[in-house]
Design a protein around this motif. Structure first.
Motif, short mmCIF file in Angstrom:
data_model
loop_
_atom_site.label_atom_id
_atom_site.label_comp_id
_atom_site.label_asym_id
_atom_site.label_seq_id
_atom_site.Cartn_x
_atom_site.Cartn_y
_atom_site.Cartn_z
N THR B 53 0.83 -1.20 0.00
CA THR B 53 0.00 0.00 0.00
C THR B 53 0.87 1.25 0.00
O THR B 53 1.83 1.35 0.76
CB THR B 53 -0.93 0.01 1.23
OG1 THR B 53 -1.72 -1.18 1.21
CG2 THR B 53 -1.85 1.21 1.21
N ILE B 54 0.55 2.18 -0.87
CA ILE B 54 1.25 3.47 -0.91
C ILE B 54 0.20 4.57 -0.83
O ILE B 54 -0.73 4.62 -1.65
CB ILE B 54 2.11 3.61 -2.19
CG1 ILE B 54 3.20 2.52 -2.19
CG2 ILE B 54 2.75 5.00 -2.26
CD1 ILE B 54 4.01 2.43 -3.45
N TRP B 73 4.54 6.60 2.15
CA TRP B 73 3.67 7.74 1.82
C TRP B 73 4.38 8.74 0.92
O TRP B 73 5.60 8.93 1.02
CB TRP B 73 3.31 8.52 3.09
CG TRP B 73 2.27 7.97 3.99
CD1 TRP B 73 2.46 7.18 5.09
CD2 TRP B 73 0.85 8.22 3.92
NE1 TRP B 73 1.26 6.92 5.70
CE2 TRP B 73 0.26 7.54 5.01
CE3 TRP B 73 0.03 8.95 3.05
CZ2 TRP B 73 -1.12 7.57 5.25
CZ3 TRP B 73 -1.34 8.97 3.29
CH2 TRP B 73 -1.90 8.27 4.38
N HIS B 74 3.58 9.42 0.11
CA HIS B 74 4.03 10.63 -0.57
C HIS B 74 3.20 11.79 -0.03
O HIS B 74 2.00 11.64 0.16
CB HIS B 74 3.73 10.58 -2.07
CG HIS B 74 4.58 9.63 -2.83
ND1 HIS B 74 5.41 10.02 -3.84
CD2 HIS B 74 4.73 8.29 -2.71
CE1 HIS B 74 6.04 8.96 -4.33
NE2 HIS B 74 5.64 7.90 -3.67
N ALA B 83 -2.66 13.06 -9.37
CA ALA B 83 -1.61 12.97 -10.40
C ALA B 83 -0.48 12.08 -9.91
O ALA B 83 0.02 11.21 -10.64
CB ALA B 83 -1.10 14.36 -10.77
N LEU B 84 -0.06 12.26 -8.66
CA LEU B 84 0.98 11.39 -8.10
C LEU B 84 0.51 9.94 -8.09
O LEU B 84 1.23 9.03 -8.49
CB LEU B 84 1.35 11.81 -6.66
CG LEU B 84 2.34 12.95 -6.51
CD1 LEU B 84 1.67 14.30 -6.66
CD2 LEU B 84 3.06 12.89 -5.17
N THR B 86 -1.68 8.54 -9.91
CA THR B 86 -1.73 8.02 -11.29
C THR B 86 -0.40 7.40 -11.66
O THR B 86 -0.33 6.26 -12.14
CB THR B 86 -2.07 9.16 -12.27
OG1 THR B 86 -3.38 9.62 -12.02
CG2 THR B 86 -1.96 8.70 -13.72
N ALA B 87 0.68 8.16 -11.41
CA ALA B 87 2.01 7.67 -11.79
C ALA B 87 2.39 6.43 -10.98
O ALA B 87 2.89 5.45 -11.53
CB ALA B 87 3.04 8.77 -11.59
N ILE B 88 2.13 6.46 -9.69
CA ILE B 88 2.52 5.33 -8.83
C ILE B 88 1.76 4.08 -9.25
O ILE B 88 2.31 2.99 -9.37
CB ILE B 88 2.29 5.67 -7.34
CG1 ILE B 88 3.06 6.94 -6.95
CG2 ILE B 88 2.72 4.50 -6.45
CD1 ILE B 88 2.60 7.57 -5.65
N ARG B 90 0.46 3.47 -12.20
CA ARG B 90 0.90 2.98 -13.52
C ARG B 90 2.25 2.26 -13.42
O ARG B 90 2.50 1.31 -14.16
CB ARG B 90 1.04 4.16 -14.49
CG ARG B 90 -0.26 4.91 -14.72
CD ARG B 90 -1.02 4.35 -15.87
NE ARG B 90 -2.31 5.01 -16.03
CZ ARG B 90 -2.87 5.23 -17.20
NH1 ARG B 90 -2.27 4.87 -18.31
NH2 ARG B 90 -4.04 5.80 -17.27
N LEU B 91 3.11 2.77 -12.53
CA LEU B 91 4.45 2.20 -12.43
C LEU B 91 4.49 0.96 -11.55
O LEU B 91 5.38 0.12 -11.68
CB LEU B 91 5.43 3.26 -11.91
CG LEU B 91 5.77 4.34 -12.96
CD1 LEU B 91 6.28 5.61 -12.30
CD2 LEU B 91 6.79 3.80 -13.96
N TYR B 92 3.55 0.87 -10.61
CA TYR B 92 3.45 -0.31 -9.74
C TYR B 92 2.00 -0.81 -9.77
O TYR B 92 1.26 -0.63 -8.80
CB TYR B 92 3.84 0.04 -8.31
CG TYR B 92 5.32 0.31 -8.10
CD1 TYR B 92 6.20 -0.75 -7.90
CD2 TYR B 92 5.83 1.60 -8.10
CE1 TYR B 92 7.56 -0.53 -7.71
CE2 TYR B 92 7.19 1.83 -7.91
CZ TYR B 92 8.04 0.77 -7.71
OH TYR B 92 9.38 1.00 -7.51
N LYS B 95 0.39 -2.57 -6.71
CA LYS B 95 0.29 -1.94 -5.39
C LYS B 95 -1.13 -1.42 -5.17
O LYS B 95 -1.91 -1.23 -6.12
CB LYS B 95 1.26 -0.76 -5.29
CG LYS B 95 2.71 -1.11 -5.54
CD LYS B 95 3.40 -1.66 -4.32
CE LYS B 95 4.89 -1.72 -4.54
NZ LYS B 95 5.47 -2.95 -3.98
N GLU B 122 -8.17 5.40 -13.14
CA GLU B 122 -6.96 4.95 -12.45
C GLU B 122 -7.36 3.94 -11.36
O GLU B 122 -8.34 4.17 -10.63
CB GLU B 122 -6.22 6.13 -11.82
CG GLU B 122 -5.70 7.17 -12.83
CD GLU B 122 -4.67 6.64 -13.82
OE1 GLU B 122 -4.03 5.62 -13.53
OE2 GLU B 122 -4.53 7.25 -14.90
#
Lengths: 361, 253
Positions: B53-54, B73-74, B83-84, B86-88, B90-92, B95, B122
C-alpha cells in the motif's frame, strides 16, 4: 556498425528516453516540443521496454506525475515549452525539496506570456536561478545539437540520480525542430522492481516491508531549525555539483583576443561568427557552457589574462550575461548581444556586434 | 473483583491496530480525521496489504497523515495527489495506491486532477474528507461550504451572489465511467463507522480486482473551524450537512 539516424531534436529526446531505460514519460502538448510525446506514442515503448507514456490533463498534472513516479524510485521525465514549464514550477520546487531525481526538458519559445512559438533563450533565469519558490537549483544541461539532445537524456538522468536532484535540459525551438544525424546508443535495460529496492530502498516508496521504517516522500518540515539544516544540506549538495560537474567547450580560444560566450543554438551561430571574424583578421574564440548550472565560472576567469573583451550572445534581452559578469568581476569589458521574440541572430550580426560593442567601444 | 483483574490480554475485545503509529495526533478532539485514519489503518492491516500500500497525502489538515499510518507515503502539492497516484499506480500496477484529500484540496484547487484521474479510471482509492471548510488555514470557505454557512471568509454566511453554490463534486465524479464505486459515508456514530469501514474495504478490494477508481466521500466535522463542541458539531452536521450531502451509494459496479 554504428546506428545512425536523421532526426529532429524532439524525436531524439523520445528515442533516447526509450533507449536509456526510462520508466515513464508524462507530458502535455505544446509547440514547439509536441513531437516528444507524439514520437513516444507512435513508438509504443510499453510493448518494447515496458516504459509508460501518458498524456496528462495539464503540465501541472504531468510534473506531479513525475513527482509521484520519482518518489517511488523510477526513472521518469517530462518535457514542455516555456509557458508549460512555468506551470511546472510548483512541482519542480516540490521535487527539488523532496530531493528526487527526474528529467525535465524545456524546448524554449519566445515570451513573455503566450509570446510566440519561435525559438528563444529567455528562460535562462528561470532554469538556472530557481524558477519556483525556495532556495533550490536544477542541474541544467544546454544541448547545441540534435546529438546532444539525444546524449543529454542519459547524462541528465545519471546526474539526477547521482545527486538526487531534478535535471533540466534547456533547449530551444531551433534544436527541438531541426534535423541532424544522430548516433544512437544501445538499449539500457530498465531497472527491475527488485533492483530499485536494492538501490533506492532507503528512500523510495516501494512498499513498507518489515525490515525497514516507512519511507516518506515530502518537502515539509514545520520545525524552522530542522528546515534550516535541510536547506544547508541542499546548499552543500549544490556546491559539490559546482565543484564536480561543470562542462563546457572551447573553440578557437588558444590565440583569442576576444571571446564570445554562448550556449545552445546561439553557440552554433557563434561558431560561424568565429570563422567569419577570423577571415577579417579578428582573433576571437568561443566558450560554450554545456552546463548552465553549474556555470563554467572558472573557465571564463581563466581567459581573463588573455582576452580584451567578452561578448555574451543569447536569444534574450541579456540573462546569461549576468553570470559572465559575475565571473569576470569587472576585469574586462563584457557586453551582451541578442535578438528576442523568436528572431534568430545571423553570424554576420554577431560579428558586427563584436566590432561595435567590444572592439570599437 | 478489581478492575485490573479484568484487563487481561485474553479478555480484550478491542485493540488499536498496529498500523496506527504511537505518534500523538495533531488533529483537534472530535475531528473526523482521527476516525477515518483508524478505519483506514484497520482495513490495510486486516487485508494484509501493508507492504503493497502506498498513500498520497494532501495539503490541508491531513498533510501529516504520513505520521500516523505505518505505510510508505508521498506528500503531494495542494490538489495534485491524484496525479501522483496516477504515476505510482501505472508504475506499480500491483500496489494498492490511495489518495487522502480534503475538500479544498480535492474540490477546489485539485478539480482538474481528480476529475481526470477518475475519468481515466486509475486503479486507485480516493478518500475525500468533506467538512465544508478549510481547517488547516483557519476556517475559510471551502467549495463545499453549504449556503449560509459562516466561515472566516464568509463571516455573514456563504451567499450565492458572492460565492456561488456549494460544489457537489461526488455527484460529478459518479458520472464518470472510469469510476467503479462512488459512495458518501460519515463517521459520527458507531453504525456509521462500521459502514465506513465496509466502504473502505470494498474500495481496496476493487483495487485488487483492478476495477477502476473507487471514490469515498466522508461527510465530516471540523469543530474548531465550525466553532462548535465535538457533540454540537456532529449535531450540526446531521441537521445541516446531511440534507445537502445525503449519505449513500452513488454507484457500485
Amino acid at each position: 556498425m554504428a546506428d545512425y539516424k536523421l532526426m529532429k531534436g524532439n524525436e531524439a529526446i523520445a528515442e533516447a528516453a526509450i533507449r536509456c531505460g526510462c520508466d515513464a514519460y508524462f507530458g502535455y502538448p505544446i509547440t514547439p516540443q509536441s513531437e516528444v510525446l507524439e514520437t513516444l506514442m507512435a513508438r509504443k515503448p510499453w510493448d518494447e521496454t515496458g516504459m509508460i507514456v501518458l498524456q496528462a490533463e495539464s503540465e501541472v498534472a504531468a510534473i506531479n506525475m513525475v513527482y509521484g513516479g520519482a518518489g517511488c524510485g523510477k526513472k521518469v521525465m517530462t518535457s514542455s515549452s516555456s509557458p508549460g514549464i512555468s506551470l511546472k514550477q510548483e512541482g519542480i520546487s516540490y521535487i527539488a525539496g523532496a530531493e528526487l531525481p527526474c528529467l525535465i526538458v524545456n524546448v524554449v519559445r519566445g515570451g513573455p506570456g503566450l509570446g510566440t512559438i519561435q525559438p528563444a533563450q529567455s528562460d535562462y533565469f528561470q532554469s538556472v536561478k530557481g524558477g519556483g519558490h525556495g532556495d533550490y537549483r536544477l542541474i541544467v544541461l544546454a544541448p547545441a545539437s540534435v546529438q546532444e539532445m539525444y546524449d543529454f537524456v542519459n547524462l541528465g538522468f545519471e546526474l539526477a540520480f547521482k545527486y538526487r536532484n531534478p535535471a533540466l535540459i534547456l533547449s530551444d525551438g531551433v534544436i527541438g525542430q531541426m534535423m541532424e544525424k544522430v548516433q544512437l546508443g544501445s538499449y539500457k535495460p530498465r531497472l527491475t522492481n527488485e533492483e530499485i529496492v536494492a538501490r533506492y530502498g532507503s528512500w523510495a516508496t516501494t512498499g513498507k516491508t518489515h525490515d525497514r521504517p516507512r519511507n516518506i516522500i515530502t518537502s515539509l518540515d514545520l520545525d524552522p531549525y530542522r528546515q534550516e539544516q535541510f536547506n544547508l544540506k541542499l546548499q552543500k549538495k549544490y556546491r559539490e555539483i559546482e565543484e564536480k560537474e561543470v562542462r563546457f567547450e572551447k573553440i578557437a580560444c588558444d590565440d583569442a583576443e576576444y571571446l564570445l560566450v554562448a550556449y545552445g543554438s546561439a553557440s552554433r551561430i557563434c561558431q560561424k561568427a568565429v570563422d567569419l571574424a577570423r577571415e577579417k583578421g579578428i582573433k576571437v574564440g568561443l566558450l560554450r557552457p554545456i552546463t548552465l548550472f553549474p556555470y563554467p565560472t572558472k573557465a571564463i576567469r581563466e581567459m581573463l589574462g588573455q582576452v580584451k573583451g567578452i561578448l555574451a550572445v543569447e536569444m534574450s534581452a541579456g540573462q546569461m550575461v549576468e553570470d559572465v559578469r559575475l565571473a569576470v568581476d569587472g576585469k574586462v569589458k563584457v557586453e551582451h548581444f541578442g535578438r528576442m521574440g523568436g528572431v534568430i541572430a545571423t553570424p554576420n550580426e554577431v560579428v558586427a556586434a563584436l566590432e561595435e560593442k567590444i572592439i570599437k567601444g | 473483583m478489581d478492575v485490573k483483574d479484568i484487563i487481561k490480554e485474553e479478555n480484550l475485545v478491542y485493540g488499536k491496530t498496529k498500523l496506527l503509529t504511537d505518534n500523538i495526533m495533531h488533529y483537534c478532539p472530535g475531528c473526523t480525521h482521527g476516525v477515518v485514519h483508524k478505519v483506514l489503518a484497520e482495513v490495510i492491516d486486516e487485508m494484509g496489504i501493508q507492504e503493497k500500500t502506498i498513500g498520497v497525502a494532501p495539503v490541508g489538515c491531513s498533510v501529516l497523515a504520513y505520521n500516523y499510518i505505518d505505510i510508505d507515503w508521498h506528500e503531494a502539492a495542494h490538489g495534485r495527489a491524484p496525479a501522483l497516484a496516477t504515476a505510482i499506480n501505472r508504475l506499480y500496477p500491483d500496489k494498492y495506491v490511495f489518495t487522502y484529500q480534503g475538500d479544498g484540496d480535492l474540490a477546489s484547487i485539485g478539480t482538474a486532477e481528480i476529475i481526470h484521474a477518475c475519468n481515466r479510471g486509475e486503479n486507485i482509492v480516493v478518500i475525500f474528507i468533506n467538512n465544508g471548510i478549510y481547517g488547516m488555514t483557519g476556517g475559510q470557505m471551502a467549495p463545499t461550504s453549504i449556503l449560509d454557512m459562516p466561515t472566516s471568509t464568509t463571516p455573514y454566511g456563504r451567499k450565492v451572489e458572492l460565492n456561488g453554490y456549494p460544489l457537489k463534486i461526488t455527484d460529478l465524479i459518479a458520472q464518470l465511467p472510469g469510476t467503479c464505486y462512488v459512495t458518501r459515508q460519515s463517521g459520527h456514530t458507531p453504525a456509521a463507522v462500521r459502514k465506513l469501514k465496509k466502504a473502505i474495504t470494498k474500495a481496496f478490494e476493487n483495487v485488487g480486482k483492478k476495477k477502476g477508481t473507487s471514490f469515498i466521500e466522508v461527510v465530516s466535522t471540523c469543530n474548531s473551524g465550525w466553532k462548535l463542541s465535538p457533540v454540537k458539531a456532529n449535531e450540526w452536521m446531521v441537521e445541516h450537512m446531511f440534507p445537502f450531502y445525503p449519505i449513500g451509494d452513488f454507484k457500485d459496479e
